[in-house]
Design an enzyme around this catalytic site. Structure first.
Site, PDB file in Angstrom:
ATOM      1  N   GLU A 115       0.828  -1.206   0.000  1.00 35.31           N
ATOM      2  CA  GLU A 115       0.000   0.000   0.000  1.00 35.31           C
ATOM      3  C   GLU A 115       0.861   1.255   0.000  1.00 35.31           C
ATOM      4  OE1 GLU A 115      -4.115  -0.623   2.132  1.00 35.31           O
ATOM      5  OE2 GLU A 115      -2.537  -1.423   3.426  1.00 35.31           O
ATOM      6  N   GLU A 135      -3.449 -10.226   3.467  1.00 34.84           N
ATOM      7  CA  GLU A 135      -4.300  -9.995   4.637  1.00 34.84           C
ATOM      8  C   GLU A 135      -5.378 -11.054   4.850  1.00 34.84           C
ATOM      9  OE1 GLU A 135      -2.688  -5.856   3.782  1.00 34.84           O
ATOM     10  OE2 GLU A 135      -3.213  -7.667   2.658  1.00 34.84           O
TER      11      GLU A 135
END
Length: 256
Positions: A115, A135
């Site tokens: 990210e 994740e």
């Protein structure tokens, strides 16, 4: 910086933020986010700095993501209002910086590290690098706008593949999908990034700043207004005067 997990150096026209929490694979903590934000604030204020790079001191990871030990014990409310909100604020500041940013992916970028790379304007990666969102394997999602930024780059189909499967992809695949700008042999990566920095430094500061804002406005759908504003701002700048004069005089422009 408050400690050595984040190193910041401004040398001439180029600033470098180095992730240096090697023992924890550069897993991001709130303190590291604060340190990154302070460094970015200095880049904003310093007119001599033309380019910001993000690098890693780790041979294995650019960044392995958000530190799970830091967020795993938070209650749901604090997870959203503190950890996620804090990261989004810092990452937004990077994305909205009016100077070019480069993520130097000499090692793998996963989760929050991916990210972070996605906030940058350019991503140059080693051919041995992998990127992805793991994740789903720990019952989480990319919380720092990674879903949105990735979707803007590659569309919903590829974004679903990375987020739902949770499997990282190679630099070659990332290049084919349009996630990174180039995949470079490890021993050539630094030289390639240096060349890009040298090119950016020669460009008009006004054009780079306005160009970045133009792209952001296009992303929000304000296309026509954005182009009118960008053209007006550039036309009023000393850079535009020099650029036109150089064209007419058949010479290279010399921007301040």
């Amino acid at each position: 910086m408050s400690d050595t997990d984040i190193l910041y150096e401004a040398r001439g026209s180029i600033a470098t933020i180095t992730l240096n929490r090697v023992s924890r694979h550069n897993a991001l903590t709130l303190q590291m986010l604060d340190d990154i934000e302070r460094a970015v604030a200095d880049v904003e204020r310093n007119d001599e700095i033309r380019v910001l790079k993000f690098e890693t001191a780790s041979p294995r990871f650019f960044c392995s993501g958000a530190d799970i030990n830091e967020w795993s014990d938070l209650d749901p409310q604090k997870m959203g209002t503190r950890f996620i909100r804090e990261g989004n604020r810092v990452f937004r500041r990077i994305a909205e910086l009016d100077k070019p940013t480069i993520a130097v992916l000499s090692a793998s970028a996963l989760g929050g590290g991916f990210e972070l790379a996605l906030t940058c304007d350019f991503r140059y990666a080693s051919t041995q690098t992998k990127v992805g969102f793991p994740e789903a394997s720990v019952g989480a999602i990319p919380g720092w706008m990674g879903c949105s930024r990735l979707s803007e780059l590659v569309g919903a189909t590829r974004t679903r593949e990375l987020i739902l499967l949770g499997e990282p992809i190679s630099a070659g695949t990332a290049l084919a999908w349009g996630v990174i700008n180039e995949a470079v042999e490890p021993d050539q990566l630094r030289s390639r990034v240096d060349t890009v920095c040298e090119t950016l430094i020669k460009r008009s500061k006004t054009s780079l700043s306005v160009g970045k804002r133009l792209v952001r406005m296009m992303e929000t759908g304000q296309h026509e207004y954005a182009h009118e504003l960008a053209a007006s701002v550039c036309k009023a700048s000393p850079d535009a005067i020099e650029g036109v004069a150089a064209f007419r005089e058949k010479r290279h422009a010399s921007f301040c």
